[in-house]
Design a protein around this motif. Structure first.
Motif, mmCIF file in Angstrom:
data_model
loop_
_atom_site.group_PDB
_atom_site.id
_atom_site.type_symbol
_atom_site.label_atom_id
_atom_site.label_comp_id
_atom_site.label_asym_id
_atom_site.label_seq_id
_atom_site.Cartn_x
_atom_site.Cartn_y
_atom_site.Cartn_z
ATOM 1 N N GLU A 42 19.905 46.571 -35.362
ATOM 2 C CA GLU A 42 20.224 46.733 -36.782
ATOM 3 C C GLU A 42 20.997 45.505 -37.232
ATOM 4 O O GLU A 42 21.747 44.906 -36.451
ATOM 5 C CB GLU A 42 21.053 48.003 -37.018
ATOM 6 N N THR A 43 20.801 45.128 -38.481
ATOM 7 C CA THR A 43 21.482 43.958 -39.018
ATOM 8 C C THR A 43 22.480 44.350 -40.087
ATOM 9 O O THR A 43 22.411 45.434 -40.664
ATOM 10 C CB THR A 43 20.467 42.969 -39.638
ATOM 11 N N ARG A 49 11.267 45.606 -41.697
ATOM 12 C CA ARG A 49 10.427 46.531 -40.926
ATOM 13 C C ARG A 49 9.511 47.214 -41.912
ATOM 14 O O ARG A 49 9.942 47.620 -42.982
ATOM 15 C CB ARG A 49 11.290 47.584 -40.210
ATOM 16 N N PRO A 50 8.223 47.340 -41.562
ATOM 17 C CA PRO A 50 7.304 48.048 -42.454
ATOM 18 C C PRO A 50 7.802 49.490 -42.662
ATOM 19 O O PRO A 50 8.501 50.039 -41.813
ATOM 20 C CB PRO A 50 5.983 48.051 -41.709
ATOM 21 N N LYS A 51 7.452 50.072 -43.783
ATOM 22 C CA LYS A 51 7.865 51.451 -44.062
ATOM 23 C C LYS A 51 7.429 52.359 -42.937
ATOM 24 O O LYS A 51 6.332 52.249 -42.416
ATOM 25 C CB LYS A 51 7.269 51.925 -45.393
ATOM 26 N N PRO A 96 15.349 37.836 -39.934
ATOM 27 C CA PRO A 96 14.735 39.008 -40.572
ATOM 28 C C PRO A 96 13.530 39.555 -39.807
ATOM 29 O O PRO A 96 13.253 40.756 -39.860
ATOM 30 C CB PRO A 96 14.327 38.479 -41.952
ATOM 31 N N ALA A 97 12.826 38.727 -39.051
ATOM 32 C CA ALA A 97 11.658 39.167 -38.283
ATOM 33 C C ALA A 97 11.992 39.575 -36.852
ATOM 34 O O ALA A 97 11.191 40.242 -36.196
ATOM 35 C CB ALA A 97 10.610 38.058 -38.251
ATOM 36 N N ILE A 98 13.140 39.197 -36.342
ATOM 37 C CA ILE A 98 13.465 39.442 -34.939
ATOM 38 C C ILE A 98 13.566 40.924 -34.582
ATOM 39 O O ILE A 98 12.971 41.354 -33.584
ATOM 40 C CB ILE A 98 14.721 38.640 -34.522
ATOM 41 N N PRO A 99 14.281 41.754 -35.329
ATOM 42 C CA PRO A 99 14.357 43.168 -34.920
ATOM 43 C C PRO A 99 12.989 43.851 -34.827
ATOM 44 O O PRO A 99 12.735 44.604 -33.866
ATOM 45 C CB PRO A 99 15.237 43.805 -36.000
#
Length: 184
Positions: A170-171, A180-182, A155-158
């Motif tokens: 994209e996952t 990803r932050p807004k 979840p943190a890699i992209p």
């Protein structure tokens, strides 16, 4: 002639199996294929793999990581093997030597997840770091542990790859949702 947009260029991902015996053909590499299979489930966009099997040799590991980052332009490099306490387990040291900065949060989470399944996970020294615009993540060698660790940290890699100037990954939200932050 126009250049393809970054969205249409497949992300390049390095997959490195570190094993004396697998590199010598003594046994079949199960780690590299486990990484590829898990990434195929997780990543929704186009990507290509640069896979290799090398022995537990610090200099060769470091050279391979540098080549994948600097020459092959892999935004993500995932290794398996060589993260235990045995004398030939040198992947974390070679990774640290290849990296500009280390990312200790990855190791903390991977060990925490692995400890839910096996008490000897405390012996694992998997780590992560950044070289240029490449994120390098060391995983354990067991295929089930590879999957558990990748699912935990992906979840943190992209967003990490976004921050270091790599392509947008994209996952598949049915498998893993990238954070990803807004506005990112």
């Amino acid at each position: 002639m126009s250049l393809p947009s970054q969205a249409t260029v497949p992300a390049r991902i390095g997959i490195v199996t570190v094993s004396d015996r697998a590199s010598a053909g003594i046994y079949e590499d199960l780690g590299g294929p486990a990484i590829r299979k898990t990434l195929e489930e997780i990543i929704a966009g186009p990507w290509t793999a640069q896979s290799t099997i090398i022995p537990d040799d610090s200099e060769q590991i470091q050279q391979t990581l540098c080549k994948l980052a600097d020459v092959e332009n892999c935004c993500l490099i995932v290794t398996t093997g060589g993260t235990g306490p045995a004398p030939r387990d040198v992947t974390p040291e070679a990774t640290a030597a290849a990296c500009d900065k280390m990312m200790p949060g990855f190791s903390e989470l991977m060990r925490a997840v692995s400890l839910r399944h096996v008490p000897t996970a405390i012996l694992s020294r998997q780590t992560a770091g950044i070289r240029g615009s490449s994120l390098i993540v060391n995983l354990p060698g067991k295929p089930s542990a590879i999957r558990e660790c990748l699912m935990a940290v992906f979840p943190a890699i992209p967003y990490c790859i976004d921050l270091i100037g790599g392509p947008r990954l994209e996952t598949n939200p049915a498998v893993v949702t990238a954070f990803r932050p807004k506005g990112s």
